[in-house]
Enzyme design. Sequence first.
Site, short mmCIF file in Angstrom:
data_model
loop_
_atom_site.label_atom_id
_atom_site.label_comp_id
_atom_site.label_asym_id
_atom_site.label_seq_id
_atom_site.Cartn_x
_atom_site.Cartn_y
_atom_site.Cartn_z
N ASP A 1 -0.65 -4.35 -2.09
CA ASP A 1 -1.62 -3.34 -2.53
C ASP A 1 -1.89 -3.45 -4.02
OD1 ASP A 1 -1.98 -2.29 -0.02
OD2 ASP A 1 -0.62 -0.60 -0.30
N ASP B 1 -2.93 -1.96 9.68
CA ASP B 1 -2.04 -1.46 8.64
C ASP B 1 -0.82 -0.77 9.23
OD1 ASP B 1 -1.16 -1.00 6.08
OD2 ASP B 1 -2.96 0.04 5.41
#
Length: 721
Positions: free
Chosen positions: A535, A465
């Site tokens: 997301d 990430d």
Amino acid sequence: MPIIVDEQSQTFHLKAKDTSYILQIVNGYPVHVYWGQPLREDSNLSNFSVYSHTNLDRYAQEYPQYGSGDFRSPAYQVQLSDGSRITELVYQDYRISAGKPKLEGLPSVYVESEDEAETLELTLADEYSGLKVLLRYTVFAGCNAITRSAVLINGGQESLRILRALSASVDMEKSDYDMLYLAGAWTRETQIERRPLGPGSFKVESRRGMSSHQLNPFLALLSPEANEDQGEVYGFSLVYSGNFTADAEVDSMGCVRVSIGINPFEFAWQLERGASFQTPEAVMVYSADGLGAMSRTYHKLYRTRLCRGVHRDQERPILVNNWEATYFDFTADKLEAIAKSGAELGIELFVLDDGWFGKRNDDTTSLGDWVEDRNKLPEGLNELAGRINRQGLQFGLWVEPEMVSPDSGLYRRHPDWCLHVEGRRRTLARTQLVLDFSRQEVRDYIFDSLSRIFSSVPVAYIKWDMNRGLSEIGSAAAPPERQMEIAHRYVLGLYELLERLTSAFPHILFESCASGGGRFDPGMLYYMPQTWTSDNTDAVERLKIQYGTSMVYPISTIGAHVSAVPNHQVGRLTPLTTRGDVAMSGNFGYELDLTKFTEEEKDQVAAQVTRYKRFRPLVQQGEFFRLKSPFAGNETAWMFVSEDQREALVCFFRVLAQPNPPQSWLRLKGLNAGYDYVLEESGEVYGGDRLMHMGLILPPLHGDFTSKIYYLKAEQTSFSS
């Protein structure tokens, strides 16, 4: 032979599968002549030049300079030691080689055998400064793609300062085009935008240190009538993960110059005597058959000749991620319970997300301290992974190695290891700072920290990430004259680290993430064959996000999960069936607490998992066709077709219900008109010609947020096609 040279006229004819790209040396300058549908090899290559004058502002230069008569955007600019910024590159010679060379320090498309491509290298030189530029063109025999890059070499006696070094510049003879690009924001990535060109310049770019949620490193020029299935399309995609620019500039004579490469904003590079600078690679795709054909060219090229490693052609596992199930609050028992539920449903991989290291109970601490939290996991990661493995699932892990928390042992030991400018504040985003990956010692620390975990824990998957952009871009280890190199050196350092890690641990499936799609670009796909797309896991919003992403990127690279309702991002309630059908159009998984499912929901999930396993090769390796756009109406549809055209999976989605709706037909694509196809649901047989020209009758669907999936299989060939 993909590259044909006419020595007399100094013309170079690059022939891809169904594309010709022609350039010519005119008065010492490489000039663009043609790019489009294929021309015959015996075409008269001596009659292309229309340049009887020396006005460079009218030349369609392949790598234009500024300051010597061309007033449009240059492809490069160099500052000499005397402060001047005037150079003039003149053609020297050429070289043709089989295959495709690697780019030094940068990801790129590759070939597996030399007969797949040919590469043309033009050498240009500025006699006064000693600057040399190598323009590289690789043309592919099996697809309509041409890659371009440039190498700048200081062959003079004094240092040079590069101020601008783009990867490609193409001058088109007209500007009657629309421009298509992908825009958005966090949780709203890859929204398709289309607008006509006009006088002036239109630019998409990133200044965030990454390719960004806001604009993707891609643009396309389309003929005004172009759509999914017809019209000319010229695609430009940059294999790079940092600050980029892509520009379409229409001049006063109605021509358009398209350029793409590293963003020159806040960029400079000190080029010492004898040193060279390699630009990233631009991948240019031509389609005479609309956007769909352009996308499928990018899909196959990127899936098979950009993504690498053992996972490239393997089926990707169905996973469950604990993030939206537990966030930071979990125990080993809770994680094992989720894994156990997943195993019962046929899920193959459990991923432990944020919160397993340091003292990470929220997002304010511990990034950089890559040591397991024994308070949460008293027996450690290895013991937890063993428990997960005993349930029959592989074990995966979330990391964010590019970041550091001010509240961390790493930051207390090395406060100068983050990007910063001395005396200036250090801007926090998500309460974290960015490590200075331009420094070798920083990258070595991260490599050693992660290697200890990857070597001692049976990790099969890593979610990598990156949750913020770069600010205060400076390095304590770089001299003043090199501070404007740091943004690019950061990206080069990231690539170097990823090369080391993926080479050391080839069995690990790496997935890229940057708060979702903030770094969904070809550069990252070279190291990690899939990306967490957004997301935002809401099924309705994902229709647009996944549809837009498919404009360039293969379905095998798109991470898509089922999450809980009400959705955590938008609060929408959508049926589990629809959530599953949307997520199955990608790398499938779940992001919720499986232990909270009812028996009915468990049955639905088990059926979804079984269905996806059956169709996984078709989804991940088949050809993708867009049928209905979520940007154009209430309905979305797409389909997957096997390479031999004998299987197809059709996915249809309707957002809002309508009262007393008219009967709808869905025309399919990519089938063989001569095949008869059995619709598995009903056993009915339809000719491929009927399915493509008349279509399937869509059934009435009750309620909002509905979906329908069809499977078709060829029964027999009724006539040749």
